[in-house]
Write an enzyme that holds these catalytic residues in place. Sequence first.
Site, PDB file in Angstrom:
ATOM      1  N   TYR A 155       0.825  -1.201   0.000  1.00  0.00           N
ATOM      2  CA  TYR A 155       0.000   0.000   0.000  1.00  0.00           C
ATOM      3  C   TYR A 155       0.867   1.261   0.000  1.00  0.00           C
ATOM      4  O   TYR A 155       1.462   1.622   1.014  1.00  0.00           O
ATOM      5  CB  TYR A 155      -0.947   0.007   1.190  1.00  0.00           C
ATOM      6  N   HIS A 211       0.239 -12.351   1.317  1.00  0.00           N
ATOM      7  CA  HIS A 211      -0.623 -11.424   0.578  1.00  0.00           C
ATOM      8  C   HIS A 211      -0.919 -11.932  -0.830  1.00  0.00           C
ATOM      9  O   HIS A 211      -0.013 -12.175  -1.614  1.00  0.00           O
ATOM     10  CB  HIS A 211       0.080 -10.061   0.515  1.00  0.00           C
TER      11      HIS A 211
END
Length: 323
Positions: free
Chosen positions: A56, A119
């Site tokens: 992010y 992830h």
Amino acid sequence: MKYRKLGKTDMNVSILSFGASPLGNVFDVSNETEGEKAVHYAIDHGINYFDVAPMYGTTLAESRLGKALKGKRNKIFLATKCSRYSEKDFDFSYDRVLLSVDESLERLQTDYVDLLQIHDIEFGTMQQILEEAIPAAIKAKEMGKARFIGITGLPVRYLAKIIRQVDVDTVLSWAHYNLLEDEINDELVPLSKEKGFGLINASPLLQRLLSESTIPDWHRSPQEVKDLQPILIRLCANFGVKLSDVAIRFALDHPDIATTIVGMSKLKNVEQNIRVLDFKTPDGLMEKIENSVKTLKNKMWFEGNPENNISKNKPTNESILFD
């Protein structure tokens, strides 16, 4: 605030959790000071689960969250991820996972995370996920750098396939339980009861589609699905409510999902999301929403390696930018 136990862990997590991806300018440019206020307000009003990842903002979200949590770390449960670092940068190798943990701990200004997640596992091979990434996460747990471990991803059936072969503490499924998607119920909910892992839902607003905000240019939903946004906004307005409030309330009410992650970076958004805890969807509205979306229900795009996209009658697409 209502709390639920996260699987077999010792964490009782707020049903509404703080998704920190917007702190990394994922949707638009955010203000660091405003983001810090948002984090503090969330903690003060009962949100105790914070989710972030190196991807992010290419580490920006982790760094900003680490600063914002200074002096407040012991008040929350902190989750981060490893193995995905940008739109196309993936590394599920054993050594990289362990290095990633150390890098995240430094950015987050802490000695440990409560949850370390692999992830977007659909971008790796099954062999490497099972033989390298997850064993490395287990090692990080043994070293005290993570209290619990989990996996995240988009294709719900691939998540289910992996979870049948390995024991982890949590599974994060994103974009598969909201007003337009309910496939999380097909396999992951029953498996969570059978195996005891904590089930986490993310993206109840389907990357802004189920809100009053502008849909990002990179959004991968089919155009006919995107075209539902103004219809649903008007429908909710006729009942005097906001689409985003209805969408979040819908997600929070799932009894088998421990927590729902909502991306936040502005104080006003946190305030609005906290108010949803006392919000009641007007009688008759859900029936009208269901009628409006029924022909487009579960019309989801795909990500990751083609062999990992296990689903019913759906094409394979390229990766989107963010989750």
